[in-house]
Design a protein around this motif. Structure first.
Motif, short mmCIF file in Angstrom:
data_model
loop_
_atom_site.label_atom_id
_atom_site.label_comp_id
_atom_site.label_asym_id
_atom_site.label_seq_id
_atom_site.Cartn_x
_atom_site.Cartn_y
_atom_site.Cartn_z
N GLU A 130 19.77 39.39 51.16
CA GLU A 130 19.58 40.04 50.33
C GLU A 130 18.88 41.13 50.26
O GLU A 130 18.56 42.10 49.38
N GLU A 131 18.42 41.48 51.63
CA GLU A 131 16.76 42.28 52.45
C GLU A 131 18.08 43.75 52.60
O GLU A 131 19.11 43.41 53.04
N GLN A 198 6.33 36.66 44.15
CA GLN A 198 5.62 37.81 45.23
C GLN A 198 4.73 38.94 43.96
O GLN A 198 5.35 39.68 44.35
N ARG A 294 11.60 51.64 41.10
CA ARG A 294 12.73 50.99 39.96
C ARG A 294 11.82 50.54 38.60
O ARG A 294 11.13 51.50 38.31
N ALA A 362 10.99 42.66 41.23
CA ALA A 362 11.70 42.13 42.80
C ALA A 362 13.08 41.86 42.78
O ALA A 362 13.55 41.37 41.22
N TYR A 363 13.75 42.51 43.44
CA TYR A 363 15.57 42.30 42.41
C TYR A 363 15.66 40.37 43.53
O TYR A 363 14.75 40.79 44.30
N HIS A 388 6.81 39.27 51.60
CA HIS A 388 6.86 40.21 52.57
C HIS A 388 6.14 40.42 53.77
O HIS A 388 5.73 41.80 54.37
#
Ligand code: HGY
Ligand code: MN
Ligand code: MN
Ligand code: MN
Length: 416
Positions: A130-131, A198, A294, A362-363, A388
């Protein structure tokens, strides 16, 4: 319809989160776990053992996306999916992604322990990468599963050591036909992901649950700047084509472009910088800037992007620098499915749990699962919104509540 209360085995779940965190390429409390590395392989086998001990079957596709199945009475029906990722960016924490994987497993185990067998099979997905750490693009697994990334496009990827996608995949122990990865339409009836927020909103408002109604539109790209190198002492300033000073001006233009054309929902940063030759007494001749931009509104994000690229071009023209753009991803936002949002809200209400609707900035893998199935997400608070980072933290009680809500949602959807 009243249901038997679902007793989450929190001790086992918290122990599993600790044990999974120990599979890391950096010392505790940080977690670093990158796709197809040895550490990733060890973490996968740990999870497969936990899945088997729970009495569920599992399969792995040609790149390593793992599917654990709680078989339903009518297994041929489109399934109910849940899951998240176990990869972790360098020096990350232990809850990002893993709460949705091990929490999803515990939700399935809890339902099984309560004697419940769903009509539709319930399937836990552990998505690859995913990262963006390995190949510079996030959500590699869910992009390929949803068809957003075609095998021939993935095969063009190279990692930072120059290893190709295929070399890295084989090194990770995977082969098999990449064309078999994409899930057919209606594979899933619904998909719900549990994840830490997050951001600090839930914690600030003292709320244990966030119901995600939309996921912001992420884009990332690299700007490759080429100037002229030279001796840091000998070349006079008017004769220089300093790639790093051009990059510095461009970096500040990101902030300006967001201010001029964006909104509070528009965010941008330079998260990655490569300087060549990276020697203190040598004028940088090449610089790569990795930019993350984003917004919850894709058109507005793209207006900021255009303004930024125009500014970069003007700066490079003025400074005699060559500019090359490498677009990595420019994705639309995702909207959660209203029926799923309502199901999550109802389960919170039945349990007397306060919640609020919110957007995920965040996605997540749900951003791509929303392309092939009705999708929604359940957020739980994390301390100070930190993620993170090694000090990422979500309390056992919040994790328990998140899993209890998820289990109720999976039970409801499994019966539809
Ligand atoms: O960057 C993101 O939004 C995700 O956490 N990888
Ligand atoms: Mn993350
Ligand atoms: Mn995540
Ligand atoms: Mn994410």
């Amino acid at each position: 319809m009243t249901h038997t209360p679902l007793n989450i085995d929190l001790d086992t779940l918290m122990l599993e989160l600790e044990e999974l965190a120990a599979f890391s390429d950096t010392p505790a409390p940080s977690v670093t776990r990158v796709l197809w590395t040895e550490t990733d392989q060890k973490a996968r086998s740990y999870l497969k053992t936990r899945i088997e001990q729970a009495g569920f079957s599992w399969r792995e596709d040609a790149t390593g996306n793992i599917f654990a199945t709680f078989e339903g009475k009518q297994p041929r029906l489109p399934k109910v999916g849940t899951g998240s990722h176990i990869d972790a960016i360098p020096h990350a924490g232990k809850y990002d992604g893993t709460v949705g994987v091990l929490g999803g497993l515990e939700a399935m185990r809890t339902l099984k322990r309560s004697g419940f067998q769903p009509r539709r099979s319930i399937e836990l997905l552990i998505f690859n990468a995913e990262e963006p750490t390995r190949f510079g693009v996030g959500c590699l697994g869910s992009r390929m599963l949803s068809g957003a990334l075609k095998p021939e496009e993935a095969l063009k990827f190279r990692d930072q050591e120059g290893l190709s996608f295929e070399e890295a995949r084989q090194q990770g122990g995977f082969s098999g036909d990449l064309n078999q990865i994409r899930l057919h339409e209606n594979y899933f009836f619904a998909f719900v992901e549990l994840h830490i927020e997050q951001m600090p909103n839930l914690e600030k408002q003292g709320l244990p649950i966030g119901v995600v109604t939309a996921i912001a539109a992420p884009s990332s790209f690299k700007l490759h700047l080429t100037g002229q190198g030279g001796h840091a002492g000998a070349v006079l300033m008017p004769d220089r084509k300093d790639a790093f000073l051009a990059a510095s001006e461009i970096a500040l233009c990101i902030e300006q472009a967001v201010k001029d054309h964006g909104s509070i929902d528009t965010v941008g940063t330079v998260g990655l910088v490569n300087v060549y030759p990276n020697a203190i007494n040598s004028i940088p001749s090449k610089v790569d800037l990795g930019v993350d931009l984003r917004d919850i509104d894709a058109d507005r994000r793209d207006r900021v992007l255009q303004a930024l690229l125009q500014a970069a071009e003007d700066i490079c023209l003025k400074r005699g620098i060559k500019l090359e753009l490498e677009m990595l991803n420019q994705d639309p936002p995702a909207k959660s499915d209203p029926m799923l949002v309502r199901t999550i809200q109802k389960n919170c209400e039945n349990l007397g749990i306060a919640y609020q609707n919110m957007v995920s900035r965040a996605y997540h893998d749900s951003l791509f699962m929303a392309r092939i199935a009705p999708t929604a997400m359940v957020f739980i608070p994390c301390k100070d919104g930190i993620s993170h980072r090694p000090d990422e933290y979500s309390s056992p009680e919040h994790i328990r509540i998140g899993v209890e809500v998820l289990a109720g949602v999976l039970r409801d959807l499994g019966e539809v």
